[in-house]
Design an enzyme around this catalytic site. Sequence first.
Site, PDB file in Angstrom:
ATOM      1  N   THR A 199       0.807  -1.218   0.000  1.00 49.61           N
ATOM      2  CA  THR A 199       0.000   0.000   0.000  1.00 49.61           C
ATOM      3  C   THR A 199       0.841   1.270   0.000  1.00 49.61           C
ATOM      4  OG1 THR A 199      -0.138  -0.183   2.395  1.00 49.61           O
ATOM      5  CG2 THR A 199      -1.979  -1.079   1.124  1.00 49.61           C
TER       6      THR A 199
ATOM      7  N   ILE B   6       3.208   4.306   1.258  1.00 43.96           N
ATOM      8  CA  ILE B   6       3.138   5.095   2.492  1.00 43.96           C
ATOM      9  C   ILE B   6       1.739   5.695   2.563  1.00 43.96           C
ATOM     10  CG2 ILE B   6       4.127   6.992   3.826  1.00 43.96           C
ATOM     11  CD1 ILE B   6       6.781   6.512   2.462  1.00 43.96           C
ATOM     12  N   HIS B   7       0.796   4.914   3.097  1.00 47.48           N
ATOM     13  CA  HIS B   7      -0.583   5.382   3.239  1.00 47.48           C
ATOM     14  C   HIS B   7      -0.763   5.993   4.629  1.00 47.48           C
ATOM     15  CE1 HIS B   7      -1.829   1.895   5.707  1.00 47.48           C
ATOM     16  NE2 HIS B   7      -0.922   1.257   4.988  1.00 47.48           N
ATOM     17  N   ALA B   8      -1.984   6.259   5.025  1.00 47.42           N
ATOM     18  CA  ALA B   8      -2.274   7.039   6.235  1.00 47.42           C
ATOM     19  C   ALA B   8      -1.596   6.534   7.510  1.00 47.42           C
ATOM     20  CB  ALA B   8      -3.781   7.120   6.448  1.00 47.42           C
TER      21      ALA B   8
ATOM     22  N   ALA C 258       2.285   6.689   7.340  1.00 46.34           N
ATOM     23  CA  ALA C 258       2.659   8.102   7.227  1.00 46.34           C
ATOM     24  C   ALA C 258       2.568   8.766   8.593  1.00 46.34           C
ATOM     25  CB  ALA C 258       1.764   8.814   6.219  1.00 46.34           C
TER      26      ALA C 258
END
Length: 87
Positions: free
Chosen positions: A12, A14-16, A19
């Site tokens: 995925t 660097i998603h939420a 991050a």
Amino acid sequence: MASKDFHIVAETGIHARPATLLVQTASKFASDITLDYKGKAVNLKSIMGVMSLGVGQGADVTITAEGADADDAIAAINETMTKEGLA
């Protein structure tokens, strides 16, 4: 100044969630820390900046820290990247 290159392997990118963890890690340090991706540099202490880059799987990024605790910052970020399976 210290910097390190990372190859993002997480499906995925660097998603939420990762991050947020990276921003929290970077925010513990006084150094100015930037994330460079595709010619754009953002403050790694800014969740909006990091998310705006849309770093996906297979991306190559560079994280640079400038300041008295730059080496410690890069080491902590490297640990977070590894622990979270990002790079």
